[in-house]
Design a protein around this motif. Structure first.
Motif, short mmCIF file in Angstrom:
data_model
loop_
_atom_site.label_atom_id
_atom_site.label_comp_id
_atom_site.label_asym_id
_atom_site.label_seq_id
_atom_site.Cartn_x
_atom_site.Cartn_y
_atom_site.Cartn_z
N ARG A 115 -6.66 -1.51 2.58
CA ARG A 115 -7.68 -0.47 2.54
C ARG A 115 -7.36 0.71 3.47
NH1 ARG A 115 -10.00 -5.28 1.54
NH2 ARG A 115 -11.70 -5.42 0.03
N ASN A 143 0.85 -1.19 0.00
CA ASN A 143 0.00 0.00 0.00
C ASN A 143 0.89 1.24 0.00
OD1 ASN A 143 -1.73 2.12 0.52
ND2 ASN A 143 -2.84 1.10 2.16
N ARG A 171 0.18 4.25 -0.15
CA ARG A 171 -0.33 5.37 0.63
C ARG A 171 0.29 5.43 2.02
NH1 ARG A 171 -4.57 3.02 -1.89
NH2 ARG A 171 -5.02 1.73 -0.05
N THR A 184 -13.38 2.94 9.69
CA THR A 184 -13.67 1.63 9.11
C THR A 184 -13.85 0.60 10.21
OG1 THR A 184 -12.34 2.12 7.14
CG2 THR A 184 -12.81 -0.21 7.59
N TYR A 216 -11.37 9.02 7.91
CA TYR A 216 -12.12 7.80 7.63
C TYR A 216 -12.29 6.96 8.88
CZ TYR A 216 -10.52 9.06 2.91
OH TYR A 216 -10.22 9.74 1.75
N HIS A 230 -7.21 8.04 9.75
CA HIS A 230 -8.03 6.85 9.54
C HIS A 230 -8.09 6.05 10.84
CE1 HIS A 230 -9.09 3.33 6.57
NE2 HIS A 230 -10.02 3.53 7.49
N LEU A 276 -6.25 4.19 4.71
CA LEU A 276 -6.30 5.52 4.10
C LEU A 276 -7.17 5.53 2.85
CD1 LEU A 276 -2.64 6.73 4.70
CD2 LEU A 276 -4.71 7.30 6.01
N THR A 277 -8.22 4.70 2.85
CA THR A 277 -9.25 4.75 1.82
C THR A 277 -10.60 4.90 2.52
OG1 THR A 277 -9.73 2.37 1.74
CG2 THR A 277 -7.91 3.19 0.37
N LYS A 278 -11.58 5.41 1.80
CA LYS A 278 -12.90 5.62 2.36
C LYS A 278 -13.70 4.31 2.34
CE LYS A 278 -16.65 9.03 2.23
NZ LYS A 278 -17.22 10.17 1.46
N THR A 279 -13.29 3.40 3.21
CA THR A 279 -13.94 2.09 3.29
C THR A 279 -14.80 2.04 4.55
OG1 THR A 279 -12.10 1.01 2.14
CG2 THR A 279 -13.57 -0.40 3.45
#
Length: 265
Positions: free
Chosen positions: A226, A3, A5, A184, A182, A139, A228-231
């Motif tokens: 996932r 990843n 990111r 999660t 985010y 996140h 640092l993703t909008k999950t």
């Protein structure tokens, strides 16, 4: 694939001394993150730190922390923020369960599960929120469980703690939606870790469900991939999550049809 990111990002993982916590640490280190690992077993953390620094050349900080101790949480996170300035990703992974029928669960066991699984998670999160909000970046990943969506016999208290985690996470996600932060929740089914050494003392449940048990490496890879993703949620395995959704829609049917499977604990 690592990843990208996470390169240079500060990632905190509680309960990092083994299981999916340690596996997530390895994957984050491979991706170039700066790691802060927390657990009660500092000896295991030091061994993992040596491994990660040798293999990946990343900076790793370790802290002995029992997340049921909220005063210790304040001290440890204050030190981390003093040292690093900010935290980009917080993974609230520390937790445990004990499978007993409701009338058999002692008050001490009930309090312990809530102190670790709920209060500790909330306390760790509260320590990182002010800086994340100020930076408008971050996140928060809360390791919950499919048990938080569909309770089964002998998991009344454990399921209650995970229901609480889901409720907290859903509210927090809405609070932070416009701030670039985010939230999660990870809702796995049974994972092949030391969790069952405590939760399933007789070993019968793990034996009965062996074909469905997830491997920690697989779960960790799904989570780190996932970051640092909008999950919103990570649900594993998919068929078990489908059963949870079906349960929400038709609880009586599921409780009747699934009675035999539910009582395998």
């Amino acid at each position: 694939m690592a990843n990208e990111r996470l390169i240079g990002k500060n990632v905190v993982i509680t309960g990092a001394s083994g299981g999916i916590g340690a596996e997530m640490a390895r994957l984050c280190a491979e991706a170039g993150a700066r790691l802060v690992l927390m657990a009660r077993s500092v000896d295991k953390l030091e061994i993992l730190k040596e491994e990660l620094q040798t293999r990946f050349g990343v900076e790793v900080l370790v802290y002995q922390l029992d997340v049921s101790d909220t005063n210790a949480i304040k001290v440890v996170f204050a030190d981390v923020l003093q040292s690093l300035g900010h935290i980009d990703v917080l993974v609230n992974n520390a937790g445990f369960g004990i499978f007993r029928e409701a009338h058999e669960a002692s008050i001490e066991e009930i309090k312990s599960m809530f102190e670790v699984n709920v209060v500790g998670l909330l306390a760790c999160t509260s320590m990182v929120l002010p800086v994340m909000r100020e930076r408008r970046f971050g996140h928060i990943i809360n390791i919950a469980s499919q048990a938080g969506k569909m309770a089964t016999p002998k998991s009344s208290v454990y399921s209650a703690t995970k229901h609480a985690v889901l409720g907290y996470s859903n509210s927090l996600r809405m609070e932070l939606a416009d701030l670039g932060i985010y939230v999660t929740t990870v809702n796995p089914g049974p994972i092949a870790t030391n969790f069952f050494n405590i939760a399933d003392e007789k070993g019968t449940y793990l034996k009965n469900i062996s074909r469905w048990v997830l491997q920690p490496e697989y779960v960790a890879r799904q989570v780190v991939g996932r970051m640092l993703t909008k999950t919103r949620e990570i649900n594993l395995p998919r068929w078990m999550n489908a059963a949870s959704i079906f349960y929400t829609l038709f609880p009586r049917v599921v409780e009747r049809v699934g009675k035999r499977a539910f009582n395998k604990k």
